[in-house]
Design a protein around this motif. Structure first.
Motif, mmCIF file in Angstrom:
data_model
loop_
_atom_site.group_PDB
_atom_site.id
_atom_site.type_symbol
_atom_site.label_atom_id
_atom_site.label_comp_id
_atom_site.label_asym_id
_atom_site.label_seq_id
_atom_site.Cartn_x
_atom_site.Cartn_y
_atom_site.Cartn_z
ATOM 1 N N ILE A 167 0.904 -1.172 -0.033
ATOM 2 C CA ILE A 167 0.008 -0.046 0.203
ATOM 3 C C ILE A 167 1.015 1.251 -0.026
ATOM 4 O O ILE A 167 0.649 2.161 -0.688
ATOM 5 C CB ILE A 167 -0.945 -0.077 1.078
ATOM 6 N N LEU A 170 2.183 1.988 -3.362
ATOM 7 C CA LEU A 170 1.252 2.184 -4.429
ATOM 8 C C LEU A 170 1.019 3.786 -4.047
ATOM 9 O O LEU A 170 0.633 4.381 -4.858
ATOM 10 C CB LEU A 170 -0.089 1.540 -4.263
ATOM 11 N N CYS A 174 0.640 7.496 -6.330
ATOM 12 C CA CYS A 174 -0.458 7.576 -6.445
ATOM 13 C C CYS A 174 -0.875 8.064 -7.986
ATOM 14 O O CYS A 174 -0.293 9.015 -8.452
ATOM 15 C CB CYS A 174 -1.207 8.439 -5.747
ATOM 16 N N ARG A 207 -7.186 -5.271 -0.876
ATOM 17 C CA ARG A 207 -8.365 -4.944 -1.585
ATOM 18 C C ARG A 207 -9.676 -4.992 -0.710
ATOM 19 O O ARG A 207 -10.588 -4.259 -0.831
ATOM 20 C CB ARG A 207 -8.695 -5.383 -3.109
ATOM 21 N N ILE A 216 -7.652 0.455 -6.738
ATOM 22 C CA ILE A 216 -6.127 -0.268 -7.250
ATOM 23 C C ILE A 216 -6.665 -0.762 -8.253
ATOM 24 O O ILE A 216 -7.361 -1.810 -8.411
ATOM 25 C CB ILE A 216 -5.548 -1.222 -6.324
ATOM 26 N N TYR A 224 0.150 -2.278 -11.493
ATOM 27 C CA TYR A 224 -1.137 -1.751 -10.507
ATOM 28 C C TYR A 224 -0.923 -0.221 -10.351
ATOM 29 O O TYR A 224 0.360 0.305 -10.644
ATOM 30 C CB TYR A 224 -0.916 -2.325 -9.265
ATOM 31 N N MET A 226 -2.682 2.858 -8.071
ATOM 32 C CA MET A 226 -3.620 3.368 -6.959
ATOM 33 C C MET A 226 -4.296 4.757 -7.383
ATOM 34 O O MET A 226 -3.431 5.603 -7.956
ATOM 35 C CB MET A 226 -3.067 3.555 -5.854
#
Length: 234
Positions: A167, A170, A174, A207, A216, A224, A226
C-alpha cells in the motif's frame, strides 16, 4: 541479534538451520510441536517465526491463526511443493510469505531478511508531499509511516507488514503505474524469477480491507495503479 522461532517436527532441519542462521547473526529456537511452539511464543518475544504447515499435533494453519489473534510478528510458512491450497490459505490468514521444502538456505535467508526489513523499517516517500509529517493521505486512506498504521475511512485497520509495504508504495506513486516486477522486488523482496502467488494473495487481501476507500487498478500484463475514487471516476 534477531530471535527466530522455528516450529517444525524435523530435528535435522532444526540443527541445520540453527547452525546456518547462527553464522548469519540470528538466534534460532526450535520447537517440534505446535503446543511447544505456541508455549514458547507466549513466553518470549521473537522477531520472526518459521512455521511448518504439517505438525504432529495440530495444523500449522491453526498455529498461525492463534498467533495472529494478538501479534503481527512476521511468519514464513514452510510448505510442501504440492501444498498449493495451504499456501494460499496461509497467506489469506496473515502469513507474510512461504517457501517450499526442500529450499536453498540462501533463499530462506533472503526471504527472512525481506520480512524483517518490512517489519522494522518505516518507509520514506520522497516522491510525494505528505499531508502531515509521516503521513500519506489518498482518498479514504490515511497512512502513518512512523507507526506503520492505516486508517480506512477513519477506522484503524490491521494490515500485515507485507500489505503495508504494498500500500505504501502504491500510495507514494498515486496515479502512476507501478510495474508488477518492481512491486514484487521493492515491496516484497522477491525478484521476477519467483512465482507471484504471494503478491496475488496480498493484493486480494488488502483490496478486501480497503473496500472502496481508494481504487487499485490492475493494468493487465503490466502492474497496478492506485487512485483516489474521485480521480478514478473523473
Amino acid at each position: 541479534m534477531n530471535k527466530i522461532l522455528l516450529i517444525d517436527d524435523d530435528p535435522e532441519m532444526g540443527e541445520l538451520l540453527s547452525t546456518y542462521l547462527d553464522g548469519e547473526g540470528y538466534s534460532l529456537q526450535h520447537k517440534c510441536t505446535a503446543k511447544e511452539g505456541l508455549k514458547a511464543f507466549g513466553n518470549e518475544d521473537y522477531d520472526l517465526i518459521l512455521l511448518d504447515i504439517v505438525l504432529p499435533d495440530i495444523s500449522g494453519l491453526n498455529v498461525l491463526e492463534k498467533i495472529r489473534l494478538d501479534s503481527t510478528v512476521p511468519v514464513i510458512m514452510l510448505t510442501g511443493k504440492g501444498d498449493e491450497v495451504d499456501r494460499v490459505v496461509g497467506l489469506e490468514m496473515g502469513a507474510d510469505d512461504y517457501i517450499c521444502k526442500p529450499f536453498p538456505l540462501r533463499e530462506l535467508l533472503a526471504r527472512m531478511r525481506a520480512s524483517l526489513r518490512r517489519c522494522s523499517m518505516a518507509p520514506q516517500s520522497p516522491s510525494i508531499t505528505p499531508s502531515s509529517k509521516g503521513n500519506i493521505k489518498v482518498g479514504g486512506l490515511d497512512i502513518n509511516l512512523d507507526s506503520h498504521s492505516i486508517q480506512v475511512r477513519g477506522i484503524d485497520t490491521h494490515f500485515t507488514a507485507a500489505e503495508f509495504s504494498i500500500i505504501e508504495h502504491l500510495a507514494a506513486s498515486c496515479g502512476k503505474l507501478i510495474e508488477r516486477d518492481e512491486l514484487m522486488e521493492i515491496a516484497l523482496g522477491r525478484t521476477a524469477d519467483f512465482d507471484d502467488y504471494v503478491l496475488n494473495v496480498h493484493m486480494s487481501n488488502l483490496r478486501r480491507k480497503i473496500g472502496d476507500s481508494v481504487s487499485i487498478k490492475t493494468i493487465r500484463g503490466r502492474g497496478y495503479m492506485m487512485t483516489a475514487r474521485n480521480q478514478a471516476e473523473a
